[in-house]
Design a protein around this motif. Structure first.
Motif, mmCIF file in Angstrom:
data_model
loop_
_atom_site.group_PDB
_atom_site.id
_atom_site.type_symbol
_atom_site.label_atom_id
_atom_site.label_comp_id
_atom_site.label_asym_id
_atom_site.label_seq_id
_atom_site.Cartn_x
_atom_site.Cartn_y
_atom_site.Cartn_z
ATOM 1 N N TRP A 127 0.864 -1.190 0.000
ATOM 2 C CA TRP A 127 0.000 0.000 0.000
ATOM 3 C C TRP A 127 0.894 1.230 0.000
ATOM 4 C CZ3 TRP A 127 -0.335 3.726 3.924
ATOM 5 C CH2 TRP A 127 0.378 3.418 5.094
ATOM 6 N N ASP A 128 0.316 2.368 -0.329
ATOM 7 C CA ASP A 128 1.107 3.598 -0.454
ATOM 8 C C ASP A 128 0.410 4.746 0.268
ATOM 9 O OD1 ASP A 128 3.165 5.359 -1.960
ATOM 10 O OD2 ASP A 128 1.234 6.240 -2.519
ATOM 11 N N PRO A 129 1.158 5.439 1.125
ATOM 12 C CA PRO A 129 0.539 6.523 1.916
ATOM 13 C C PRO A 129 0.382 7.838 1.152
ATOM 14 C CG PRO A 129 2.831 6.222 2.565
ATOM 15 C CD PRO A 129 2.563 5.247 1.457
ATOM 16 N N ALA A 130 -0.414 7.850 0.109
ATOM 17 C CA ALA A 130 -0.638 9.071 -0.669
ATOM 18 C C ALA A 130 -1.659 9.976 0.032
ATOM 19 C CB ALA A 130 -1.143 8.686 -2.054
ATOM 20 N N PRO A 131 -1.780 11.235 -0.439
ATOM 21 C CA PRO A 131 -2.797 12.120 0.144
ATOM 22 C C PRO A 131 -4.215 11.584 -0.058
ATOM 23 C CG PRO A 131 -1.275 13.341 -1.260
ATOM 24 C CD PRO A 131 -0.975 11.895 -1.458
ATOM 25 N N TYR A 132 -5.135 12.041 0.797
ATOM 26 C CA TYR A 132 -6.522 11.568 0.762
ATOM 27 C C TYR A 132 -7.140 11.761 -0.622
ATOM 28 C CZ TYR A 132 -11.326 10.813 2.391
ATOM 29 O OH TYR A 132 -12.588 10.319 2.576
ATOM 30 N N ILE A 166 -2.981 -2.551 -2.853
ATOM 31 C CA ILE A 166 -4.227 -2.071 -2.238
ATOM 32 C C ILE A 166 -4.715 -0.801 -2.943
ATOM 33 C CG2 ILE A 166 -5.095 -0.901 -0.144
ATOM 34 C CD1 ILE A 166 -4.011 -3.078 1.506
ATOM 35 N N SER A 167 -6.002 -0.774 -3.248
ATOM 36 C CA SER A 167 -6.593 0.426 -3.855
ATOM 37 C C SER A 167 -6.703 1.521 -2.805
ATOM 38 C CB SER A 167 -8.008 0.145 -4.367
ATOM 39 O OG SER A 167 -7.992 -0.851 -5.325
ATOM 40 N N PRO A 168 -6.440 2.762 -3.222
ATOM 41 C CA PRO A 168 -6.537 3.846 -2.238
ATOM 42 C C PRO A 168 -7.938 3.956 -1.629
ATOM 43 C CG PRO A 168 -6.272 4.720 -4.476
ATOM 44 C CD PRO A 168 -6.053 3.237 -4.547
ATOM 45 N N SER A 169 -8.956 3.523 -2.357
ATOM 46 C CA SER A 169 -10.320 3.612 -1.804
ATOM 47 C C SER A 169 -10.430 2.818 -0.502
ATOM 48 C CB SER A 169 -11.352 3.107 -2.813
ATOM 49 O OG SER A 169 -11.127 1.749 -3.104
ATOM 50 N N MET A 170 -9.717 1.700 -0.410
ATOM 51 C CA MET A 170 -9.804 0.876 0.804
ATOM 52 C C MET A 170 -9.262 1.635 2.011
ATOM 53 S SD MET A 170 -8.368 -2.923 1.545
ATOM 54 C CE MET A 170 -8.204 -3.505 3.228
ATOM 55 N N GLN A 171 -8.090 2.234 1.858
ATOM 56 C CA GLN A 171 -7.519 2.913 3.027
ATOM 57 C C GLN A 171 -8.316 4.148 3.426
ATOM 58 O OE1 GLN A 171 -3.881 2.792 0.942
ATOM 59 N NE2 GLN A 171 -3.411 4.950 1.127
ATOM 60 N N TRP A 172 -8.904 4.849 2.437
ATOM 61 C CA TRP A 172 -9.654 6.062 2.789
ATOM 62 C C TRP A 172 -11.064 5.746 3.262
ATOM 63 C CZ3 TRP A 172 -6.341 9.109 4.332
ATOM 64 C CH2 TRP A 172 -5.104 9.235 3.696
ATOM 65 N N ASP A 173 -11.666 4.672 2.779
ATOM 66 C CA ASP A 173 -12.955 4.242 3.338
ATOM 67 C C ASP A 173 -12.762 3.874 4.810
ATOM 68 O OD1 ASP A 173 -14.217 4.629 0.929
ATOM 69 O OD2 ASP A 173 -14.197 2.519 0.330
ATOM 70 N N LEU A 174 -11.643 3.229 5.092
ATOM 71 C CA LEU A 174 -11.324 2.866 6.473
ATOM 72 C C LEU A 174 -11.053 4.121 7.308
ATOM 73 C CD1 LEU A 174 -10.562 0.891 8.740
ATOM 74 C CD2 LEU A 174 -8.327 0.574 7.633
ATOM 75 N N TRP A 175 -10.307 5.050 6.745
ATOM 76 C CA TRP A 175 -10.018 6.304 7.453
ATOM 77 C C TRP A 175 -11.313 7.012 7.838
ATOM 78 C CZ3 TRP A 175 -11.031 11.481 7.200
ATOM 79 C CH2 TRP A 175 -10.254 12.304 8.024
#
Ligand code: NCC
Length: 276
Positions: A127-132, A166-175
């Motif tokens: 996964w990659d910690p990009a901006p929201y 991991i798609s960024p949508s997963m990490q931001w939906d979780l956020w």
């Protein structure tokens, strides 16, 4: 919503935070190269439906825990970043079914990542910690660490090892869910690898044991069980919303309070155990 019941919180996660990885043909992840590199099988298919799963955080409090046997008794085990087994089997076990790595590790420790045997077992997830942002075009251009070429190369060198993005949508939906369940405004920084791993396992496993995410009595300033760095921020968070992740996971605990104190073990149900 901060006081919602366990079942409500479970259903919020189940309905909104899905296991989502990049597939060939997803927006900019198109063309021959991505076609060749990205796995054809979904992550769900690859992992199947294990009954019992263990999430092994890298917390220093695992040192001296003697939890290795308990951890390895699960059908599937997930570990994070550079966490080793060798030399620490007694405390953290040796089974590895899945490993989540952040893009920083893959880029900055490329040589070790390509050569060290600890990375060779199990399914890899990056996964990659990009901006929201959930936008794939945006992310393709503005990821935090430039891991794309490394990913293609790794797939060439180790084609037999499943490796997902991991798609960024997963990490931001979780956020979003973490924010909605926190009493204060949190920074729009991505959830920790550990929290992502908990969601991965909740998506496929029936029952999950999480080790030293919610700290036990062994709670220590020691950052990782495998190094000598001391820093409370590793356990309490500075960049990741770690404290809020931990209180969310504690609210989902199905086990005894005593298991947290003594073992550092939280017991969770998987998504499949709830009809929402
Ligand atoms: O430290 P890290 O995670 O690899 O740990 C994996 C997960 O275990 C949980 N943890 C860890 C230590 C601790 N004392 N308490 C914990 O609860 C967390 O859930 C954590 O996610 C990361 O999340 O990706 C992180 O990665 C490191 C670092 O990039 C890797 O170790 C690479 O070697 C980050 N550290 C730095 O950037 C300096 C860290 O912030 C989080």
């Amino acid at each position: 919503s901060t006081n919602s019941s366990l079942a409500e919180l479970m259903c919020t996660l189940k309905n909104r935070v899905h296991l989502s990885t990049v597939k060939a043909g997803d927006g900019p992840f198109s063309g021959e190269k991505w076609e060749r590199s990205l796995p054809k099988q979904s992550l769900q298919e690859t992992l199947g439906n294990p009954k019992t799963c263990a999430v092994v955080t890298s917390a220093g409090a695992l040192r001296g825990s003697s939890l290795g046997k308990d951890i390895d008794s699960h059908d599937a085990v997930i570990r994070f970043n550079s966490a080793p087994m060798k030399g620490y089997e007694r405390d953290v076990g040796k089974k590895t079914t899945v490993r989540i790595v952040n893009s920083q590790l893959v880029v900055s420790e490329k040589k070790k990542f390509f050569q060290d045997p600890r990375y060779r077992t199990g399914v890899l997830i990056i996964w990659d910690p990009a901006p929201y942002s959930r936008d794939l075009d945006e992310w393709y251009k503005h990821h935090d660490y430039n891991f794309h070429e490394h990913y293609h190369e790794y797939r060439k060198v180790h084609p037999e090892q499943p490796f997902y993005i991991i798609s960024p949508s997963m990490q931001w939906d979780l956020w979003d869910v973490i924010q909605e369940n926190s009493p204060v405004d949190i920074q729009p920084n991505p959830p920790s690898s550990g929290m992502l791993g908990i969601i991965v396992m909740m998506s496929v496993c029936k029952h999950i044991s999480v080790y030293e995410f919610v700290p036990s009595r062994r709670k220590t300033e020691l950052c990782h069980y495998y190094s000598s760095d001391r820093n409370w921020q590793c356990t309490q968070g500075h960049y990741h919303p770690l404290l809020f992740e931990k209180s969310l996971v504690q609210r989902l605990n199905r086990g005894e309070e005593e298991d947290i104190l003594v073992l550092g073990k939280v017991t969770l149900d998987g998504y499949s155990q709830y009809t929402c």
